[in-house]
Motif scaffolding. Structure first.
Motif, mmCIF file in Angstrom:
data_model
loop_
_atom_site.group_PDB
_atom_site.id
_atom_site.type_symbol
_atom_site.label_atom_id
_atom_site.label_comp_id
_atom_site.label_asym_id
_atom_site.label_seq_id
_atom_site.Cartn_x
_atom_site.Cartn_y
_atom_site.Cartn_z
ATOM 1 N N ALA A 199 0.964 -1.272 -0.114
ATOM 2 C CA ALA A 199 0.020 0.091 -0.150
ATOM 3 C C ALA A 199 0.784 1.078 0.087
ATOM 4 C CB ALA A 199 -0.915 0.077 1.241
ATOM 5 N N THR A 200 0.140 2.112 -0.512
ATOM 6 C CA THR A 200 1.137 3.465 -0.525
ATOM 7 C C THR A 200 0.218 4.693 -0.747
ATOM 8 O OG1 THR A 200 3.016 4.501 -1.617
ATOM 9 C CG2 THR A 200 1.355 3.583 -3.182
ATOM 10 N N GLY A 201 0.843 5.943 -0.454
ATOM 11 C CA GLY A 201 0.355 7.072 -0.624
ATOM 12 C C GLY A 201 1.259 8.358 -0.735
ATOM 13 N N ARG A 202 0.777 9.569 -1.063
ATOM 14 C CA ARG A 202 1.888 10.532 -0.935
ATOM 15 C C ARG A 202 1.174 11.835 -0.465
ATOM 16 N NH1 ARG A 202 2.870 12.531 -7.377
ATOM 17 N NH2 ARG A 202 1.176 13.758 -7.493
ATOM 18 N N LEU A 203 1.986 12.859 0.110
ATOM 19 C CA LEU A 203 1.470 13.899 0.657
ATOM 20 C C LEU A 203 2.482 15.074 0.111
ATOM 21 C CD1 LEU A 203 -0.103 15.513 3.052
ATOM 22 C CD2 LEU A 203 2.182 15.313 4.343
ATOM 23 N N LEU A 204 1.315 16.173 -0.628
ATOM 24 C CA LEU A 204 1.928 17.232 -1.240
ATOM 25 C C LEU A 204 1.661 18.496 -0.260
ATOM 26 C CD1 LEU A 204 0.966 16.371 -4.736
ATOM 27 C CD2 LEU A 204 3.220 16.334 -4.060
ATOM 28 N N GLN A 205 2.530 19.694 -0.821
ATOM 29 C CA GLN A 205 2.006 20.733 -0.007
ATOM 30 C C GLN A 205 1.657 21.877 -1.177
ATOM 31 O OE1 GLN A 205 4.662 22.653 2.881
ATOM 32 N NE2 GLN A 205 2.851 23.477 3.908
ATOM 33 N N ASP A 206 0.289 22.270 -1.468
ATOM 34 C CA ASP A 206 0.001 22.953 -2.422
ATOM 35 C C ASP A 206 0.049 24.632 -2.344
ATOM 36 O OD1 ASP A 206 -0.841 20.905 -3.907
ATOM 37 O OD2 ASP A 206 -2.691 21.207 -3.705
ATOM 38 N N ALA A 207 0.108 24.783 -0.904
ATOM 39 C CA ALA A 207 0.169 26.025 -0.632
ATOM 40 C C ALA A 207 0.536 26.284 1.086
ATOM 41 C CB ALA A 207 -1.105 27.118 -0.876
ATOM 42 N N PRO A 208 1.133 27.396 1.586
ATOM 43 C CA PRO A 208 1.422 27.418 3.022
ATOM 44 C C PRO A 208 0.029 26.911 3.823
ATOM 45 C CG PRO A 208 2.300 29.272 1.840
ATOM 46 C CD PRO A 208 1.385 28.528 0.810
ATOM 47 N N GLY A 209 0.249 26.030 4.693
ATOM 48 C CA GLY A 209 -0.829 25.524 5.363
ATOM 49 C C GLY A 209 -1.691 24.758 4.768
ATOM 50 N N GLU A 210 -1.954 24.413 3.624
ATOM 51 C CA GLU A 210 -2.586 23.574 2.903
ATOM 52 C C GLU A 210 -2.113 22.184 2.106
ATOM 53 O OE1 GLU A 210 -6.095 25.090 0.455
ATOM 54 O OE2 GLU A 210 -5.058 23.977 -1.180
ATOM 55 N N ALA A 211 -2.224 21.027 2.924
ATOM 56 C CA ALA A 211 -1.608 19.850 2.032
ATOM 57 C C ALA A 211 -2.626 19.126 1.293
ATOM 58 C CB ALA A 211 -1.116 19.016 3.418
ATOM 59 N N ARG A 212 -2.020 18.285 0.524
ATOM 60 C CA ARG A 212 -2.918 17.391 -0.533
ATOM 61 C C ARG A 212 -2.386 16.080 -0.375
ATOM 62 N NH1 ARG A 212 -2.621 16.920 -6.375
ATOM 63 N NH2 ARG A 212 -1.423 18.573 -6.286
ATOM 64 N N ILE A 213 -3.129 15.111 -0.176
ATOM 65 C CA ILE A 213 -2.887 13.626 -0.273
ATOM 66 C C ILE A 213 -3.516 12.983 -1.721
ATOM 67 C CG2 ILE A 213 -3.316 11.379 0.549
ATOM 68 C CD1 ILE A 213 -3.663 12.689 3.512
ATOM 69 N N GLY A 214 -2.531 12.338 -2.037
ATOM 70 C CA GLY A 214 -2.972 11.529 -3.318
ATOM 71 C C GLY A 214 -2.304 10.216 -3.424
#
Length: 287
Positions: A199-214
């Motif tokens: 299993a896997t997943g990733r975590l990005l940071q689109d903007a300060p204080g806002e993360a995105r999991i995908g």
């Protein structure tokens, strides 16, 4: 024997085709139920059966099956199929299956398997890794190890799961699935006792204080064991630890319920992404 005696339990409903002229489940179907329970046992071990046997250099063959009937199941009954390993010998593995309707024990099945060479079908010693995995599972141990890190460390393992799920299973183009964002993301990967990524997943940071999991993915044959939830929780924790205010994700609509159970809420209307219906969801992170 009680339902609580089993760590691996699978629920199913009796179908019309399984009932005989007496309006009860035909006796031979209980062996099918036990076989389903055995398949679920391997899933609970986080071991995809075919790949596991190839890695171990053998296969498991049924030597003996015995069934004891205590009461009958009827059409539309909801049954719990419990499976546990009671003994690992030199080359044999003994299992006990309990088939329950609620707390009522209907049938017990004893199964004896032999680990053997798949070509000659001559017995071989049970590999130590398999022996240890079964004993640790029955002792309550976790069956996966979760690792969080960068693409350089986990990229190869994450790619293997994502390729199998997104490219091979769902037909998504490799040009879409693999992108430059992987190099900047935080990745989580769950490994089974054989070191296989499951299993896997990733975590990005689109903007300060806002993360995105995908890129959330679980190996097809191992779904339903909460390893996807473990990946999700690890990424949410990583987002919280770096001080993000919220986490968003683009969920496939078929997985909306999964994310709702993790407290994510729907934002906006469904849309299409990579040819698949999606919905945006978000989770506010408590400070």
């Amino acid at each position: 024997m009680k339902r609580q005696d089993f760590r691996s339990v699978h629920r199913l409903r009796v179908r019309w085709a399984e009932v005989d002229i007496q309006k009860i489940v035909f006796n031979a179907h209980y062996l099918t139920y036990a076989d389903i329970g055995m398949s679920e046992y391997w899933r609970a071990l986080a071991m995809p059966y075919e790949a596991t046997m190839q890695a171990l250099g053998g296969d498991i063959y049924l030597k003996k099956a015995s069934v004891e009937y205590h009461a009958s199941a009827r059409m539309d009954d909801v049954l719990d199929i419990g499976m546990r390993c009671t003994r690992v010998g030199n080359s044999s593995l003994s299992f006990e299956c309990g088939i329950f309707a609620g707390d009522r024990l209907l049938v017990t099945v004893e199964l004896i398997y032999v680990f053997a060479d798949p070509v000659t079908q001559t017995s071989r010693p049970v590999p130590q890794l398999l022996r240890d995995t079964i004993l640790q599972f029955e002792g309550g141990a976790d069956m996966v190890t979760l690792k969080v890190g960068d693409w350089a460390t986990l990229g190869e393992a994450a790619s293997a799961v994502r390729k199998a799920v997104f490219i091979e299973e769902q037909g998504i183009s490799p040009d879409i699935e693999l992108d430059a964002l992987d190099s900047t993301a935080v990745h989580a990967v769950a490994f089974n006792r054989l070191g296989m990524p499951v299993a896997t997943g990733r975590l990005l940071q689109d903007a300060p204080g806002e993360a995105r999991i995908g890129r959330m993915a679980v190996a097809r044959v191992l779904r339903g064991q909460r390893w996807g939830r473990a990946i999700l929780d690890a990424l949410v924790d990583a987002s919280r630890e770096r001080g993000d205010d919220k986490v968003i994700l683009h969920a496939q609509c078929s997985a909306e319920g999964f994310y709702r159970r993790a407290a994510f809420e729907v934002v906006g209307a469904p849309y299409e992404e990579a040819g698949i219906a999606h919905i945006t969801m978000q989770l506010a992170l408590a400070k």
